[in-house]
Enzyme design. Structure first.
Site: not given
Length: 491
Positions: A168, A288
């Site tokens: 995560h 990302e």
């Protein structure tokens, strides 16, 4: 081959291989500088050019952290993943598929034997500061803060006790707090947190950093291949033919990976939320996998840290979000999931799958399908639909014949050029949930989409109709062995 069971043995193997490992004793700053350097020499993936695939790198002197080292790019090459998992690169999807089907459960070892608990730092000590203990890095000048990008989060269902490991987005926010991004509906730990929060209870969680690369790859499996209650550490155990060793944490009722370089012990607090960029006010989180900086989340769950434990002279492991490292970790499990799903419906027809770098390992899958009889016509498109079922975040599926190298996107685009007509071979699937980090998956970009994260998915059928195969035969060449003329190194 050297037996790999942790980060250090993996690095030792790479040191014996040409062009797979570099290290330096020149000091580097983990704030922006490290990522800025590795972006040019080894990141690859969807990172802004100039970038390239390169060797894994270890930095032995870290500014502000005299006892630490940092490793980056361990998995930033499919070839290198093959070395580390003892498998041919093009067979990695099959390796993981088979491992899912023969899981080996983890075991717990005594605390006295756990290397990860050699040094212990408790949060109730007056000088405890997570920011000074963990050399977490920033990837870009806009990052919300230092991020732990390769932390193996381990937590358990508060009702059933079943455990899960996953990776995560973890941002260090203060001396004893981190935010954790739990994508709704996509990760089991998010479901565990919801169950605990509904009872008004914190969720114990450990974060293990610097582990066997088999764990890092298998932690990225998702439902339906690994449904809730399936501990992905079992897959890593199957790959190594040896159980992953866990250890009981010191300050929480949870376990951690026993030979990790770092372990953070903490609890996800109930009913507590924090703005992700509370320290930077940048509006951005971190780069990302699609190649863009993700927006800072206005309200994320908070982990209250209880302790940090480490090995002696620990090695922090990190990655650049859009790099080839993410492609390996996300893409290869996706390939395995698609192979498993399609093989159940039509055994032997799907010859291979590649989740391409340009899709960050999540958005694009190339399916190599063999039509051997006339009735296979149309079944390849059914295989594409099954691929979307196997992995919900997939956006585009390319179908190619068995004579096309699915791992070579130039060959795939050649097939698209000579075996594809958009008016008959493009299949659109509008208004389906996909992934929120694709900025085009938004009504602002496409008013036909009802919600952010929805997409018009597509199948590009670049296969030859079965009854026309003779018209599309590739030029045939004599099969010769170059070793008669040139050494392998020369080739």
């Amino acid at each position: 081959m050297n037996q790999i069971n942790d980060l250090r043995s993996a690095l030792d193997l790479l040191k014996t291989m040409e062009n797979q490992f570099i290290e330096t004793d020149i000091e580097i700053d983990p704030m922006n500088e490290l990522a800025g350097l590795y972006r040019k020499i080894g990141a690859g993936g969807t990172v802004m050019r100039p970038t390239k695939e390169g060797p894994a790198a270890v930095f032995n002197r870290i500014k502000g952290y005299p006892e630490a080292r940092i490793a980056i790019g361990l998995l930033a090459s499919r070839k290198r993943v093959g070395y580390l998992l003892n498998c041919q690169p093009e067979k990695l999807g099959f390796l993981l598929k088979n491992a899912v089907e023969r899981p080996v459960r983890p075991i717990t070892i005594p605390q006295a034997e756990a290397l990860c608990q050699t040094l212990v730092y408790r949060a109730d000590e007056h000088d405890f500061d997570l920011r000074k203990l963990i050399p977490a890095s920033t990837n870009s000048i806009e990052d919300a803060g230092p991020y732990i990008t390769l932390g193996m989060a381990y937590a358990s269902n508060p009702i059933t006790g079943e455990s899960d490991v996953s990776i995560h987005r973890l941002c260090i926010q203060s001396k004893d707090e981190m935010t954790i991004f739990l994508q709704p509906g996509a990760r089991h730990i998010g479901a565990f947190h919801e169950l605990a929060e509904a009872k008004g209870q914190p969720l114990p969680i450990s974060i293990s950093i610097g582990v066997d690369p088999a764990i890092e790859v298998t932690a990225c499996f998702e439902p339906p291949t690994t449904p809730i209650g399936y501990d992905e550490l079992q897959i890593a155990g199957a790959i190594r033919n040896k159980p992953v060793e866990l250890v009981q944490c010191l300050t929480i009722n949870e376990k951690a990976i026993a030979n990790a370089e770092y372990v953070i012990e903490g609890e996800i607090l109930p009913k507590v939320r924090m703005r992700e960029d509370i320290n930077s006010n940048s509006g951005k989180a971190m780069p990302e996998f699609p190649g863009y900086c993700g927006p800072a989340n206005p309200s994320l769950p908070v982990i209250k840290v209880k302790a940090v434990t480490t090995r002696k002279n620990p090695i922090m492991q990190t990655c650049i979000g859009p790099s080839e490292e993410h492609v390996s970790m996300a893409g290869i499990p996706t390939e395995a999931s698609i192979l498993q799903m399609v093989d159940k419906a039509m055994p032997g027809k799907l010859k291979n799958v590649y989740c391409a770098s340009s899709g960050g390992g999540k958005y694009i899958a190339v399916l190599q399908f063999q039509k051997s009889v006339a009735s296979d016509e149309g079944r390849h498109r059914q295989a594409a639909l099954l691929a979307f079922s196997a992995f919900a975040e997939l956006k585009h599926v390319f179908l190619v014949d068995e004579d096309v190298d699915c791992f070579d996107m130039n060959d795939v685009l050649w097939a698209m050029t000579t075996r594809f007509q958009a008016d008959r071979d493009l299949i659109l699937l509008p208004g389906i949930q996909c992934h929120p980090l694709d900025p085009s998956n938004d009504p602002v970009y496409n008013p036909l989409l009802k919600e952010h994260g929805n997409a018009c998915k597509a199948i590009f059928d670049c296969t030859v109709p079965f009854n026309q195969k003779q018209r599309f035969e590739r030029a045939k060449f004599q099969d010769v062995d170059p070793r008669h003329w040139f050494k392998e190194d020369d080739q």
